[in-house]
Design an enzyme around this catalytic site. Structure first.
Site, PDB file in Angstrom:
ATOM      1  CG  HIS A   1       0.100   6.607   5.681  1.00 30.70           C
ATOM      2  ND1 HIS A   1       1.195   7.151   6.313  1.00 30.70           N
ATOM      3  CD2 HIS A   1       0.402   5.299   5.464  1.00 30.70           C
ATOM      4  CE1 HIS A   1       2.116   6.206   6.470  1.00 30.70           C
ATOM      5  NE2 HIS A   1       1.659   5.077   5.978  1.00 30.70           N
TER       6      HIS A   1
ATOM      7  CG  HIS B   1      -0.687   0.963   7.418  1.00 30.33           C
ATOM      8  ND1 HIS B   1       0.212   0.546   8.374  1.00 30.33           N
ATOM      9  CD2 HIS B   1       0.001   1.829   6.611  1.00 30.33           C
ATOM     10  CE1 HIS B   1       1.393   1.139   8.155  1.00 30.33           C
ATOM     11  NE2 HIS B   1       1.282   1.912   7.087  1.00 30.33           N
ATOM     12  CD  GLU B   2      -1.067   2.257   2.818  1.00 28.36           C
ATOM     13  OE1 GLU B   2      -0.693   3.439   2.713  1.00 28.36           O
ATOM     14  OE2 GLU B   2      -0.289   1.327   3.109  1.00 28.36           O
TER      15      GLU B   2
ATOM     16  N   GLY C   1       0.847  -1.187   0.000  1.00 34.40           N
ATOM     17  CA  GLY C   1       0.000   0.000   0.000  1.00 34.40           C
ATOM     18  C   GLY C   1       0.878   1.230   0.000  1.00 34.40           C
TER      19      GLY C   1
ATOM     20  CD  GLN D   1       3.316   5.732   2.968  1.00 39.61           C
ATOM     21  OE1 GLN D   1       2.382   5.171   2.410  1.00 39.61           O
ATOM     22  NE2 GLN D   1       4.300   5.062   3.532  1.00 39.61           N
TER      23      GLN D   1
ATOM     24  CB  CYS E   1       5.116   2.238   7.788  1.00 42.86           C
ATOM     25  SG  CYS E   1       4.600   3.727   6.919  1.00 42.86           S
ATOM     26  CG  LEU E   2       6.693   1.177   1.737  1.00 39.05           C
ATOM     27  CD1 LEU E   2       6.087   1.517   0.381  1.00 39.05           C
ATOM     28  CD2 LEU E   2       7.823   0.171   1.590  1.00 39.05           C
TER      29      LEU E   2
END
Ligand code: ZN
Length: 184
Positions: free
Chosen positions: A142, A138-139, A45, A50, A96-97
């Site tokens: 963000h 999660h996304e 994702g 991000q 998480c990236l």
């Protein structure tokens, strides 16, 4: 084009995202670039904050989980609202990236119903559970300026503080392109 992923500590990750309309400049290219960026970093994702844009847009491709219930969940979610979260909370190890090399168990409710628009700005209301729900939660977080580490206990947060500071300074080895707030 692969875009640099914004690292923990950048204020853009803390902004509440704005909803967008279909005339958002360069939207089609942005979505393409975000998919490319997500695949290059082996993510499941990626949310617009991000890559430095505080807009309510994220995409997911959960095929690495081989989830039987949603085998080909590759989607763009725009202007997403959570209508309902139900079911028991369950723990799952999230990463998480934007926060490389940190993985922690996060507790979230099992099922969620969302309303969103796709890349053609058609509106859908859908219910997800299991791993698909988890990735979407999660996304979506963000886009609200929330990170998975915010869900951890105070003790866990204190234990991670030094690691997080190092990430914000760029003192971390990452195999994909990143942008570090304190390393300019
Ligand atoms: Zn993330």
């Amino acid at each position: 084009m692969i875009l640099p992923i914004v690292a923990y500590g950048d204020p853009v990750l803390r902004k509440k995202s704005e909803n967008i309309t279909s005339d958002y400049p360069g939207l089609e290219t942005l979505i393409q670039n975000m998919f490319e960026t997500m695949y290059a970093s082996h993510g499941v994702g990626l949310a617009a904050p991000q890559i430095g844009k505080a807009i309510n847009l994220f995409l997911v491709d959960t095929h690495p989980f081989e989830d039987e219930k949603y085998p080909n969940l590759k989607k763009v979610f725009i202007n997403t609202e959570i209508l309902q979260e139900t079911g028991n909370e369950w723990e799952y190890e999230e990463g998480c990236l934007s926060i490389p090399h940190i993985r922690e168990n996060v507790s979230r409710q099992a099922t969620l119903t969302i309303r969103y628009q796709n890349e053609k700005f058609e509106t859908f209301t859908e219910t997800y559970d299991g791993i698909a729900a988890r990735v979407i939660q999660h996304e979506y977080d963000h886009c609200m300026g929330v990170l998975f580490v915010d869900h951890l206990s105070e003790l866990k947060k204190r234990m991670l503080k030094n690691k997080l500071t190092k990430i914000s300074k760029g003192e971390v080895d990452v195999a994909y392109r990143m942008r570090f707030p304190a390393a300019r």
